[in-house]
Enzyme design. Structure first.
Site, PDB file in Angstrom:
ATOM      1  CG  HIS A  37      -4.033  -3.449  -0.907  1.00  0.00           C
ATOM      2  ND1 HIS A  37      -3.784  -2.633  -1.555  1.00  0.00           N
ATOM      3  CD2 HIS A  37      -3.970  -4.876  -1.267  1.00  0.00           C
ATOM      4  CE1 HIS A  37      -3.418  -3.422  -2.740  1.00  0.00           C
ATOM      5  NE2 HIS A  37      -3.297  -4.765  -2.415  1.00  0.00           N
ATOM      6  CG  HIS A  73      -6.467  -8.717  -4.233  1.00  0.00           C
ATOM      7  ND1 HIS A  73      -6.604  -7.817  -5.402  1.00  0.00           N
ATOM      8  CD2 HIS A  73      -5.186  -7.871  -3.630  1.00  0.00           C
ATOM      9  CE1 HIS A  73      -5.621  -7.119  -5.573  1.00  0.00           C
ATOM     10  NE2 HIS A  73      -4.918  -7.188  -4.396  1.00  0.00           N
ATOM     11  CG  ASP A 105      -8.985  -5.264  -9.286  1.00  0.00           C
ATOM     12  OD1 ASP A 105     -10.062  -5.844  -9.120  1.00  0.00           O
ATOM     13  OD2 ASP A 105      -7.874  -5.690  -9.675  1.00  0.00           O
ATOM     14  N   GLY A 128      -2.634  -6.213 -11.168  1.00  0.00           N
ATOM     15  CA  GLY A 128      -1.784  -7.002 -11.984  1.00  0.00           C
ATOM     16  C   GLY A 128      -0.560  -6.499 -12.163  1.00  0.00           C
ATOM     17  CG  HIS A 145      -2.318  -3.049  -6.756  1.00  0.00           C
ATOM     18  ND1 HIS A 145      -3.620  -2.638  -6.691  1.00  0.00           N
ATOM     19  CD2 HIS A 145      -1.894  -4.124  -6.049  1.00  0.00           C
ATOM     20  CE1 HIS A 145      -4.000  -4.060  -5.753  1.00  0.00           C
ATOM     21  NE2 HIS A 145      -2.989  -4.696  -5.712  1.00  0.00           N
ATOM     22  CD  GLU A 200       2.715  -5.571  -5.640  1.00  0.00           C
ATOM     23  OE1 GLU A 200       1.929  -5.325  -6.829  1.00  0.00           O
ATOM     24  OE2 GLU A 200       2.358  -6.533  -5.007  1.00  0.00           O
ATOM     25  CG  ASP A 254      -1.716  -8.039  -1.664  1.00  0.00           C
ATOM     26  OD1 ASP A 254      -2.532  -7.695  -2.155  1.00  0.00           O
ATOM     27  OD2 ASP A 254      -0.440  -7.994  -2.266  1.00  0.00           O
TER      28      ASP A 254
END
Ligand code: ADE
Ligand code: ZN
Length: 340
Positions: free
Chosen positions: A19, A21, A138, A174, A201, A204, A282
């Site tokens: 995980h 980005h 994503d 997002g 996701h 969170e 992340d």
């Protein structure tokens, strides 16, 4: 295992990251360079100002900064540059395989060109650095323009078109509180029909209901974050029963205010409950961290032995979305490093 030995073992061992980005892993120096090249005006003009800008007041402030920096990518060569720098950093940490989340929300580039840029960097990384990656494409829940329903389905179709060319899953990132998982279910159906796994996701910025929705509409092998599952014991039992893997990014959760301190983070409770999980970074420069630092912190907190650490990495390899033969090769590569 004593602290110094554990740290040295984690630093040296071949690692896997599930995980992270690409836009969130791009160095501030590179973001500034791309902004200048592409004539984009950012609120931060130099590294010192970037550092200030990266002090997030809350989750939505982070997303706002993230969206602005992501818009500095205008051409395929920008993506290739960031991806090569990303793999260079992964190689420095001996992260041999990454499932990289990539948001293809650019009006100036076709999806094919963006994927080709990623794959050009991937081939270079494999031949020059000995590290590899695949992609989670994503759907950004918080798109800044266009019709969300139509665009989310377009992202899903694009992700499906990349199957066999590096795309291993459809993601969802997002603002978790803005659009529910259910809203995107037509897009998820496109992925499901094509046999493309979905790794959203959830759990969170929002609580257990968001994870239950993700399980209902995405049937996910893994969930990004999921750290708020501890608010619902039935949900924890379900995650354990179905062995749904949680991609946990501890420092991200502290920086974005999901937990107030690391002492209050839920990952020890998740680990003790027998829910599969991995530790991730992340958006590392945004949170001033690295995967290696995250893993050392977690291993110390969980009091891992050398064997626990090795078992963790094997479990993480099992949780990759690689085809069976490539997964076996990755597991063999990791095991070999312990015996030679
Ligand atoms: N995009 C990048 N990082 C993210 C996070 N932590 N949560 C949601 N969307 C993101
Ligand atoms: Zn994320």
């Amino acid at each position: 295992m004593n602290k110094e030995n554990l740290k040295a073992k984690i630093q040296a061992m071949p690692k896997i990251e599930l995980h992270v980005h690409l836009k969130g892993a791009t160095r501030p120096e590179t973001i500034l360079k791309l902004a200048k090249k592409n004539n984009i005006s950012l609120p931060a003009k130099n590294l010192a100002e970037m550092k200030e800008w990266f002090k997030f007041k809350n989750f939505n402030h982070f997303l706002d900064v993230y969206m602005q920096t992501a818009m500095c990518f205008m051409e395929p060569e920008d993506i290739e540059l960031a991806a090569k720098e990303f793999l260079t950093e992964q190689a420095r940490q001996n992260i041999v395989y990454t499932e990289l989340t990539y948001t293809a929300n650019h009006l100036t580039m076709s999806f094919e060109d963006q994927l080709a840029a990623l794959n050009s960097a991937k081939s270079w990384g494999e031949s020059h650095l000995g590290v590899s990656m695949n992609y989670v494409i994503d759907i950004p829940r918080s798109m800044t323009f266009g019709d969300h329903q139509e665009r989310s389905q377009r992202f899903a179709k694009q992700a499906v078109s990349g199957m066999g060319k590096g795309v291993v899953a459809l993601g969802l990132a997002g603002d978790e509180n803005k659009y529910t998982v259910e809203f995107f279910s037509p897009a998820f159906d496109i992925a499901k029909e094509a046999g493309l796994p979905i790794v959203p996701h959830a759990g969170e910025a929002a609580g257990p209901q968001s994870m239950l929705d993700a399980i209902q509409y995405c049937d996910p092998p893994r969930i990004g974050h999921g750290v708020r599952c501890v608010e619902d014991k039935n949900l924890m039992a379900l995650l354990k029963e179905r062995q749904i893997h949680l991609e946990i990014s501890p420092t991200s959760n502290i920086c974005l205010g999901i937990f107030d301190t690391m002492d209050n983070h839920s990952f020890p409770e998740i680990s003790a409950a027998g829910i599969p999980f991995s530790i991730n970074s992340d958006d590392p420069p945004y949170f001033n961290t690295t995967l290696t630092d995250e893993l050392i912190m977690a291993a110390e907190r969980l009091d891992w032995s050398a064997e626990d650490t090795e078992q963790y990495m094997l479990n993480t390899a099992e949780a990759t979305l690689l085809p069976a033969t490539e997964k076996s090769a990755l597991i063999a590569k990791i095991k070999t490093s312990w015996t030679t």
